[in-house]
Enzyme design. Structure first.
Site, short mmCIF file in Angstrom:
data_model
loop_
_atom_site.label_atom_id
_atom_site.label_comp_id
_atom_site.label_asym_id
_atom_site.label_seq_id
_atom_site.Cartn_x
_atom_site.Cartn_y
_atom_site.Cartn_z
N LYS A 26 -19.06 -19.43 -38.51
CA LYS A 26 -20.44 -19.03 -38.82
C LYS A 26 -20.88 -17.84 -37.97
CE LYS A 26 -24.10 -21.92 -38.05
NZ LYS A 26 -25.19 -21.23 -37.33
N SER A 27 -20.60 -17.88 -36.68
CA SER A 27 -21.03 -16.77 -35.81
C SER A 27 -20.38 -15.46 -36.24
CB SER A 27 -20.65 -17.06 -34.36
OG SER A 27 -21.44 -18.10 -33.85
N ARG A 31 -22.08 -11.96 -37.99
CA ARG A 31 -21.85 -10.64 -37.38
C ARG A 31 -21.14 -9.71 -38.35
NH1 ARG A 31 -22.66 -14.30 -33.69
NH2 ARG A 31 -23.19 -13.85 -31.51
N ASP A 325 -22.61 -26.11 -29.27
CA ASP A 325 -22.95 -26.69 -30.58
C ASP A 325 -22.22 -28.02 -30.83
OD1 ASP A 325 -24.64 -24.56 -31.07
OD2 ASP A 325 -23.11 -23.39 -32.10
#
Ligand code: S3P
Length: 441
Positions: A26-27, A31, A325
């Protein structure tokens, strides 16, 4: 109050076996979309996560003038091209940009939009409208960025435009990759070298990716800098699997007797797999194997087997950012271990999609597990004989990582567990249930 019917999660009734893949990180997906939108020319992206959060970033850059042509692939990922706004800059959008549940979208956009002479109102869902934003706007204002209302903590906030930003050297008060990234992305268009120091290493995807977009970047363990103004150009990028999603499959295998699974193609970036190190220290049968590199991101497999005897451990403050997380699901594993597990300095959990510190303590209490907060430390006293009470219903509070954590209890135990607002899994891992069940088939 629930907005939908709780989902009853039935026990798998079989061990998890075999090989799995998880959706794109996801990160890195956020980006990839955002940096490609900033760049001149075309970027070719593959393996992009198709989830609500990433769709918030895609919708935002479209409204700002990027052309996004990403299509769903047979494996559920998104692939295709992004044509950025480049030197022309983002265009004035017609209305506010709704970042949904996505803190990454909102916070990174603040840095991306700060250097341009447009006015953009950023907003989000009820959860995002409660999350702290001053940590992002404060350093950007030191660079000359303007926000309205100035100094406001929560969305909606308007990025009110500027002409030229100043480079700064900034000591971040917390280890936050979102803060670091917002400052570095604004720094791309500032005159000189912008440097961000952090108290502990946060995920470093931005520093690893920026050189491929043509930005002079240096990165150390707790420091990163960019030199601007730089012309960003499009690049080709493959997104590896998300270790934060893999953590749920790994912990499911760890807790379900007879299980052994390998999760392949996952980012093994050390800034992201702190949960593997913690599971090792708890005595779990877990290992990683390097398979290759996606750009500068190492990827490989994580193999996990059911482990009958787990022991509590201490997770030091310096390691928290590498597993931030994963704390809810690690707390669930800790609830099954002998002894006490202590997560040091996890106050940041109070300002995630929900107050995860309070939610974990409350959820574990409903299970009959003793968990408490001392200052900013989270303590969980495990019970290897843990039995899920009949008729247990737990509320995800609309938080995707809590929804998956509580679902694991039902999947790996012997009694069904009802999870309220389970649909929030769509934020990061829409196919979570299918993937776990697929391993038990
Ligand atoms: C993220 C950084 C972390 C993490 C979040 C994603 C990112 O947040 O919790 O899920 O992509 O940069 P913080 O920057 O608030 O620590």
């Amino acid at each position: 109050m629930s907005t939908s019917e709780p989902v009853l999660i039935e026990p798998l009734g079989a061990p998890l076996r075999g090989v799995a893949r998880v959706p794109g990180d996801k990160s890195i997906s956020h980006r990839a979309v955002l940096l490609s939108a900033m760049a001149e020319g075309t970027s070719r992206l593959a393996g992009v996560l198709d989830s609500e959060d990433v769709r918030s970033s895609i919708a935002a850059v479209r409204a700002l003038g990027a052309t996004v042509d990403l299509a769903e692939q047979p494996d559920g990922s998104l692939a295709g091209t992004v044509e950025g706004w480049g030197a022309a800059g983002p265009r004035q959008p017609e209305g506010p940009i709704d970042c949904g549940n996505s803190g990454t979208t909102a916070r990174l956009l603040m840095g991306i939009l700060a250097p341009w002479p447009i006015r953009v109102e950023l907003t989000g869902d009820a959860s995002l409208q409660k999350r702290p934003m001053r940590r992002i706007t404060a350093p950007l204002m030191k660079m000359g960025a303007r926000f309205e209302p100035a100094g406001q903590e929560t969305l909606p906030i308007t990025v009110a435009g500027s002409e030229r930003l100043r480079a700064i050297a900034y000591d971040a008060p917390m280890a936050s990759a979102q803060l670091k990234t917002a400052v570095l992305l604004a720094g791309v268009f500032a005159e000189g070298t912008t440097t961000l120091n952090e108290p502990a290493p946060s995920r470093n995807h931005t520093e690893l990716m920026l050189p491929d977009y043509g930005v002079p970047t240096t990165a150390g363990t707790r420091v990163a800098s960019v030199t601007g103004p730089a012309a960003m150009r499009g690049c080709d990028l493959q997104v590896p699997g998300d270790p934060s999603s893999a953590a749920f499959l790994a912990c499911a295998a760890l807790l379900a007797p007879g299980s052994r699974v390998a999760i392949e193609g996952v980012s093994l970036n050390p800034a992201r797999i702190g949960f593997v190190r913690t599971l090792e220290r708890m005595g779990a049968d877990v290992s990683t194997a390097h398979e290759g590199q996606d750009g500068k991101e190492p990827f490989g497999s994580i193999e996990v087997a059911y482990t009958e005897r787990l022991r509590g451990c201490e997770v030091p403050a310096q390691h928290i950012a590498s597993l931030v997380d994963e704390i809810p699901v690690l707390a669930l594993v800790a609830a099954h271990a002998h002894g006490v597990t202590v997560f040091r300095e996890v106050g940041e959990l109070r300002v995630k999609e929900t107050n995860r510190l309070a939610a974990v303590v409350e959820g574990l209490a409903r299970l009959g597990v003793n968990a408490w907060v001392e200052g900013d430390d989270l303590c969980v006293e495990g019970d290897p004989g843990l039995v899920v009470p009949d008729g247990l219903a737990l509320d995800s509070l609309g938080d995707h990582r809590l929804a998956m954590t509580w679902a694991l209890l039902g999947l790996t135990g012997s009694k069904p567990v009802a999870v309220e607002r389970f649909e929030s899994v769509a934020v990061s891992y829409p196919r979570f249930l299918d993937d776990v069940r697929g391993l038990a088939a």
